[in-house]
Structures are given as structure tokens and as C-alpha cells.
Scaffold this active site. Structure first.
Site, PDB file in Angstrom:
ATOM      1  N   CYS A 148       0.818  -1.210   0.000  1.00 20.69           N
ATOM      2  CA  CYS A 148       0.000   0.000   0.000  1.00 20.69           C
ATOM      3  C   CYS A 148       0.852   1.260   0.000  1.00 20.69           C
ATOM      4  O   CYS A 148       0.346   2.345  -0.292  1.00 20.69           O
ATOM      5  CB  CYS A 148      -0.962   0.007   1.183  1.00 20.69           C
ATOM      6  SG  CYS A 148      -0.140  -0.046   2.795  1.00 20.69           S
ATOM      7  N   GLU A 180       8.206  -1.919  11.484  1.00 25.78           N
ATOM      8  CA  GLU A 180       7.062  -2.831  11.342  1.00 25.78           C
ATOM      9  C   GLU A 180       7.510  -4.101  10.630  1.00 25.78           C
ATOM     10  O   GLU A 180       8.359  -4.085   9.744  1.00 25.78           O
ATOM     11  CB  GLU A 180       5.908  -2.132  10.617  1.00 25.78           C
ATOM     12  CG  GLU A 180       6.198  -1.680   9.183  1.00 25.78           C
ATOM     13  CD  GLU A 180       5.783  -2.699   8.160  1.00 25.78           C
ATOM     14  OE1 GLU A 180       5.137  -3.690   8.540  1.00 25.78           O
ATOM     15  OE2 GLU A 180       6.109  -2.518   6.984  1.00 25.78           O
ATOM     16  N   ALA A 185     -11.192  -8.938   4.476  1.00 29.62           N
ATOM     17  CA  ALA A 185     -10.729 -10.145   5.167  1.00 29.62           C
ATOM     18  C   ALA A 185      -9.348 -10.572   4.682  1.00 29.62           C
ATOM     19  O   ALA A 185      -8.978 -11.738   4.807  1.00 29.62           O
ATOM     20  CB  ALA A 185     -11.737 -11.275   4.968  1.00 29.62           C
ATOM     21  N   SER A 241      -6.562  -6.668   7.087  1.00 28.92           N
ATOM     22  CA  SER A 241      -7.819  -6.700   7.847  1.00 28.92           C
ATOM     23  C   SER A 241      -7.771  -7.775   8.925  1.00 28.92           C
ATOM     24  O   SER A 241      -8.266  -7.580  10.042  1.00 28.92           O
ATOM     25  CB  SER A 241      -8.998  -6.954   6.903  1.00 28.92           C
ATOM     26  OG  SER A 241      -9.130  -5.908   5.968  1.00 28.92           O
TER      27      SER A 241
END
Length: 519
Positions: A50, A114, A201, A205
Site C-alpha cells: 500500500c 514494522e 478479510a 484486515s
């Protein structure tokens, strides 16, 4: 080694460009196949998240490689080349290795440290392997980057700088410092008893649902276009030994109703358009106000975390009174102010060391075909001389012939052993690429013999491509890349159509990576 990476990320491009430059899985495959069809490219892999799109390739021409890869990124991302160019960066050879290792360690992430990027790198490698676009170089590179990332997380406290984009986003609502020791406790206190709606999902998510459940929300509702996937995620949340949170799955057409009940909403889908408009959220707030009035409960509004790229939640939601929306753009602003962990310097040291080790291994591997060709030539010379001996002494006994053959082979092996071991050691050092050329010249090795060993080690899938050198038509190709000066000297490298590119690791006057000595 002629490793090249061309890409853009949250560090070089605004969210308005990143959300339009996303690549779906099918388009990633098309990009890789088109990259391999170009003449300069022998291998290709794409890392698409992203927050970044990066195309990695093994090329034999730097300038043509940058031109081709930049044009392909523009074509497949849907963002025009002129608009995309100012946001592109280019890394070459060791600098490209350093970049991927830094990415794998979380140093280049929006939330420093992360760990989710490791799964994304692993997925990128799997895609290129499935499509047969990754050869020896990119397989080695990506697998080593995963090991470097794991080493950084195990040997340092880089995790303290940021656990994940999900955690960092939720901490914006809880008002906690992501590096502070009480961050987890503060997040738990904020989440306790809340009702959560998770839209999507997928991996992000799923992470959001699990994080919310562990933080102590009272209920997690998962909405997804494919209800089966939502139900599987709910089942995982409810497994024995799991979070024990109350969870249920709903289809997407129930999102509006669930929105009126939710205290916190996390959305991360692969939708190309908006999932929640400003009107959807406004209607949910109005419906919630009615329910609160009937029950006598205090009037509250939901908080929304949008982790999708392109965005799931209309940016106009920022303007709704009493509603707080945290999206990728606001996370980028927040992460710029986040304190850096002291372990970052230690991770950078690990990365630098690993880059040197990887480069040495690649340079040593580069000379291997030449050494193999030398030993093959020596074996052919031995075989020829033994054949001549048999012609001159046809009555030689088998035992004597075998002993002579072994003696000659031992002499040749002993003569070659020390030089070949030493030349591998020298070739592994920085600047050692020229030893392969010296070896070929000294022993007058057939270039085709060396090339045949290289092809056997690392196949080139586009050898039969009928197109010419460019592979694809590139408008104004002569102006796509113009290096005015080498990095470190005065002047700046010029990019596509004269627009400056962020180019690192490019030596002066590069015309052909393999001819100047691949590592």
C-alpha cells in the site's frame, strides 16, 4: 551483478499518486512478463504494497533498463510517465541491495520497524517464482533480504519503533506514543468494551481484527464481499486458545446497518472505488444518534481507520463534525514525528554488513563460470594428450595407461588449485570483477564456453523474444536517462525528459553492466 530497482514509495510520492499507482495481482503478473520481454532484462520481481511499488530487475544495460522499467511502471500503474517520473527513485547494484535489505528490516517503512513487510517480500518472491521471472540473482537477493529482516528483528529492539501499521493507526485514537512502554496498556484501556467493524478479510484486515480482539474490544464484526472468507476469519478469532472475543461475519450489504453500531471501523479492501462515502458515514451517525436518544446513552461517533490504497473511506469524512478519520495520508504525517528507536543505528550496521557479504558472494559466483571453463579446457588438454600417447604407444598396458592418466590429472589439478582458489578470493573483494577478464585473457578461454556455463546456471527466459533491443517502443528514449555526473561529484543525474531522478549506486559512464564486470 547488474541489479536495478526503479520504484516509488510514501517517501517520494504523495498519497494522491500512490493510490492511483496501485497494482492488482493480475497486473503485477502482466508487468513482470512485459519486463522480461524487454531486451535489457533477464530477471524481474515486483514488490507492491500500500506504500510502495518497486520493480527489481537483472539488466545488462543501465540506461535502457531504467527507460524500460520506468515506462512499464507507468503503463501498468495507470499513471502517466510525465506525472510518475518526479516521484521515481533508482538504485543500482550494491545500492539496490542495500535498499531492499533496509526495506526488509522496516527501516524504509512508514512505521519504522514494522514486521509485516517481511510477509510482503516473501509474497513478492513467491509470485516471481510462480511466473518463472526470478532467476538466481533475484532468488538469492529476496531470500537473503528475508534472512536479514529476521536477523534485525531478532538481534535488535527495532520492533519497539513500531509493531505494524494497524497498531500505529489504532494508537492515534488511543493517544499513545508507539515507542512508549505503556503504549499497549493505553491501547487496551481505549479499546475495552468497544464494538469494532472490520471491512475486508485480507492480511491487513485480519491483523486489524486480531489486534482489536487482543486489545479487548467487546465484539468484532467482519464484513467482506466473499462471505466465506469473513467467516473463516471469524472462526480463527474464536478458536480455542485464541482471543475469545465475540465475533461474527456479515455480507457487504449489511455494512450500513453495522456502521450505526460500531465504535471503531477499520477498512482495508482491494476495491478500486470508495467503500464508505461521506454520506454513508453521515447517515450512520444520524441513525446512531436516534438509537442513543431512545436508549438514553451519550451520543457518540465512530472513529475510522482506513488502511487501503486506494482509499476505502471518502476523504470528505474528515469534514464531518465529531468524526475522526485516520488514513494513510494522516499516518504518514504522524509517523514523521514519531521518535526513532535507538536500535535503528544497530539495524543499519547489520544492513551494511549484510550488503558487503552478499556482494562478495555474488562477485565470487560471477567468476565461477570462468573457473569452470578453465578446468574444462584443462581436462580437454589432458584427454587430448592421453589420446596422442595411446597413438604413439598402442601396446601400453591398461594399468600403466591408467596410472599415467591419473598422474597427469593430478599435476594439472595441483597447478590449477592454488590460482583458482586465490582468484575466487580476490574476485570476492570490491573491485574484483576484473579478475574474470584477466583469467579469460591469460588462458585464451573461449568466451562462448564461459557464456554456456553462465546460461546453464541461470537461464534467460526472453532469449527467444522476437523483438529487438528495446522490446517496447519508448517515446524519446534517448532522453530518458542522462547521467550528467557520477554520484558524489558535482552536478545531478538527469532523469526522464530532463526531470531529476533519485539515482544511487551508478558508476560514471555505465553502458553495459555485464561488460564492465558483473558481480
Amino acid at each position: 551483478m547488474s541489479l536495478l530497482v526503479v520504484g516509488l514509495s510514501h517517501r517520494t510520492a504523495p498519497v494522491s499518486v500512490l493510490e492511483r499507482a496501485t497494482l492488482s495481482r493480475p497486473r503485477q503478473g502482466e508487468l513482470l512478463h512485459d519486463a522480461l520481454a524487454t531486451e535489457p532484462t533477464a530477471e524481474a520481481a515486483v514488490l507492491a504494497t500500500c506504500n510502495r511499488i518497486e520493480l527489481y530487475a537483472d539488466v545488462d544495460k543501465f540506461h535502457a533498463g531504467v527507460a524500460e522499467l520506468s515506462t512499464l511502471l507507468a503503463r501498468h500503474s495507470g499513471v502517466g510517465l510525465d506525472e510518475l517520473t518526479p516521484h521515481l527513485y533508482v538504485h543500482y547494484e550494491d545500492r539496490a541491495v542495500h535498499h531492499l535489505f533496509s526495506v526488509a528490516c522496516g527501516l524504509d517503512s512508514m512505521v519504522v520497524g514494522e514486521g509485516q513487510i517481511l510477509a510482503q517480500i516473501k509474497d513478492a518472491l513467491a509470485v516471481s517464482q510462480d511466473l518463472h521471472t526470478a532467476g538466481r540473482l533475484l532468488n538469492d537477493l529476496f531470500q537473503q533480504s528475508l534472512r536479514v529482516g529476521k536477523r534485525a528483528h531478532s538481534e535488535t529492539g527495532i520492533d519497539r519503533a513500531g509493531q505494524s501499521l494497524v497498531t500505529f493507526g489504532l494508537q492515534q485514537f488511543a493517544g499513545t506514543d508507539p515507542v512508549a512502554g505503556d503504549a499497549a496498556a493505553s491501547l487496551t484501556a481505549w479499546a475495552k468494551g468497544k464494538r469494532a467493524l472490520v471491512i475486508g478479510a485480507g492480511s491487513m484486515s485480519s491483523l486489524a481484527a486480531a489486534t482489536l480482539a487482543r486489545a479487548g474490544v467487546a465484539e468484532v464484526v467482519v464484513a467482506n464481499r466473499t462471505l466465506d472468507r469473513a467467516e473463516r476469519l471469524v472462526a480463527i478469532l474464536g478458536e480455542p486458545g485464541g482471543t475469545g472475543v465475540s465475533a461474527r461475519a456479515v455480507p457487504m450489504d449489511k455494512v450500513a446497518a453495522e456502521l450505526t453500531r460500531a465504535d471503531v471501523v477499520v477498512s482495508c479492501t482491494g476495491a478500486s472505488g470508495l467503500v464508505l462515502t461521506a454520506q454513508d458515514v453521515a447517515d450512520a451517525i444520524a441513525g446512531r444518534a436516534v438509537e442513543d436518544a431512545v436508549s438514553g446513552a451519550p451520543v457518540t461517533s465512530p472513529v475510522l481507520l482506513d488502511l487501503a490504497m486506494p482509499r476505502d473511506v471518502d476523504a470528505a469524512v474528515h469534514d464531518l463534525e465529531g468524526v475522526r478519520l485516520v488514513d494513510i495520508e494522516s499516518l504518514a504525517e504522524a509517523s514523521a514525528d514519531a521518535p526513532m528507536a535507538a536500535d535503528v543505528d544497530q539495524v543499519r550496521t547489520i544492513v551494511s554488513s549484510e550488503v558487503e557479504t552478499f556482494g562478495a558472494a555474488q562477485r565470487a559466483a560471477h567468476i565461477t563460470p570462468t573457473v569452470v571453463a578453465l578446468r574444462t579446457m584443462a581436462a580437454d588438454v589432458v584427454a587430448g594428450e592421453i589420446a596422442r600417447l595411446e597413438g604413439r604407444l598402442p601396446d601400453l598396458a591398461d594399468k600403466e595407461r591408467a596410472e599415467i592418466t591419473q598422474t597427469v590429472k593430478r599435476v594439472v589439478d595441483k597447478l590449477l588449485h592454488a590460482p583458482t582458489v586465490r582468484i575466487k578470493e580476490l574476485a570476492a573483494e570490491p573491485g574484483g570483477a576484473g579478475y574474470a577478464d584477466a583469467l579469460r585473457t591469460l588462458f585464451d578461454l573461449d568466451p562462448e564456453a564461459v557464456a554456456s556455463v553462465s546460461r546453464a546456471e541461470r537461464p534467460r527466459w526472453n532469449d527467444t523474444d522476437p523483438r529487438g533491443e528495446s522490446g517496447i517502443e519508448v517515446p524519446g528514449a534517448a532522453h530518458l536517462v542522462r547521467l550528467a555526473e557520477a554520484p558524489g561529484r558535482t552536478g545531478a543525474p538527469q532523469g526522464i525528459a530532463g526531470v531529476p531522478l533519485d539515482v544511487t549506486g551508478v558508476p560514471p559512464n555505465v553502458t553495459n553492466g555485464r561488460n564492465r564486470g558483473r558481480a
